[in-house]
Design a protein around this motif. Structure first.
Motif, mmCIF file in Angstrom:
data_model
loop_
_atom_site.group_PDB
_atom_site.id
_atom_site.type_symbol
_atom_site.label_atom_id
_atom_site.label_comp_id
_atom_site.label_asym_id
_atom_site.label_seq_id
_atom_site.Cartn_x
_atom_site.Cartn_y
_atom_site.Cartn_z
ATOM 1 N N TYR A 114 0.226 -1.388 0.268
ATOM 2 C CA TYR A 114 -0.048 0.372 -0.115
ATOM 3 C C TYR A 114 1.080 1.148 0.467
ATOM 4 C CZ TYR A 114 -3.653 -3.043 1.548
ATOM 5 O OH TYR A 114 -4.641 -4.232 0.986
ATOM 6 N N LYS A 174 -6.111 9.084 1.518
ATOM 7 C CA LYS A 174 -6.034 7.812 0.272
ATOM 8 C C LYS A 174 -5.400 7.051 0.493
ATOM 9 C CE LYS A 174 -7.600 7.482 -4.058
ATOM 10 N NZ LYS A 174 -8.542 7.958 -5.420
ATOM 11 N N LEU A 220 -1.517 0.827 -8.172
ATOM 12 C CA LEU A 220 -1.279 2.169 -8.037
ATOM 13 C C LEU A 220 -1.239 2.852 -9.627
ATOM 14 C CD1 LEU A 220 0.179 4.338 -5.484
ATOM 15 C CD2 LEU A 220 2.148 4.304 -7.675
ATOM 16 N N TYR A 230 -3.719 3.667 -1.638
ATOM 17 C CA TYR A 230 -3.863 3.504 -3.173
ATOM 18 C C TYR A 230 -2.799 2.034 -2.205
ATOM 19 C CZ TYR A 230 -3.649 7.904 -4.260
ATOM 20 O OH TYR A 230 -3.537 9.412 -4.164
ATOM 21 N N ASP A 236 -3.742 13.905 -6.793
ATOM 22 C CA ASP A 236 -4.354 13.683 -5.478
ATOM 23 C C ASP A 236 -3.240 14.651 -5.444
ATOM 24 O OD1 ASP A 236 -5.847 11.833 -6.962
ATOM 25 O OD2 ASP A 236 -5.787 9.985 -5.774
ATOM 26 N N ASP A 291 -2.944 9.641 -11.752
ATOM 27 C CA ASP A 291 -3.447 9.384 -9.754
ATOM 28 C C ASP A 291 -3.378 9.962 -8.902
ATOM 29 O OD1 ASP A 291 -5.767 8.390 -12.510
ATOM 30 O OD2 ASP A 291 -5.938 6.821 -11.295
ATOM 31 N N VAL A 292 -1.892 9.656 -8.283
ATOM 32 C CA VAL A 292 -1.347 9.901 -7.104
ATOM 33 C C VAL A 292 -0.887 11.258 -7.430
ATOM 34 C CG1 VAL A 292 0.148 9.780 -5.625
ATOM 35 C CG2 VAL A 292 -1.190 6.972 -6.429
#
Length: 62
Positions: free
Chosen positions: A25, A37, A44, A39, A52, A48-49
């Motif tokens: 994670y 959040k 992953l 992931y 965010d 997106d990370v």
């Protein structure tokens, strides 16, 4: 401590040798220490990370 992240722990958390040793994670943590959040590492998506993270930093600047 790992319980805060919703991760499984074997034995007492104070005994690191008994903690699950294969955690997959990644956590996005805000500057105030709040978990924003979680992931799953295998799923992953770095873009997106990144987005965010930008959103969290933008909210912190407001």
């Amino acid at each position: 401590m790992l319980g805060r992240f919703g991760l499984p722990v074997v034995g007492r958390e104070e005994e690191p040798a008994k903690i699950m040793d294969a955690l997959d994670y990644v956590f996005l943590v805000a500057p105030d220490g709040k978990i924003v959040k979680k992931y799953k590492g295998a799923d992953l998506i770095t873009t997106d990370v990144a987005q965010d993270t930008r959103n969290v930093l933008k909210q912190g600047a407001s």
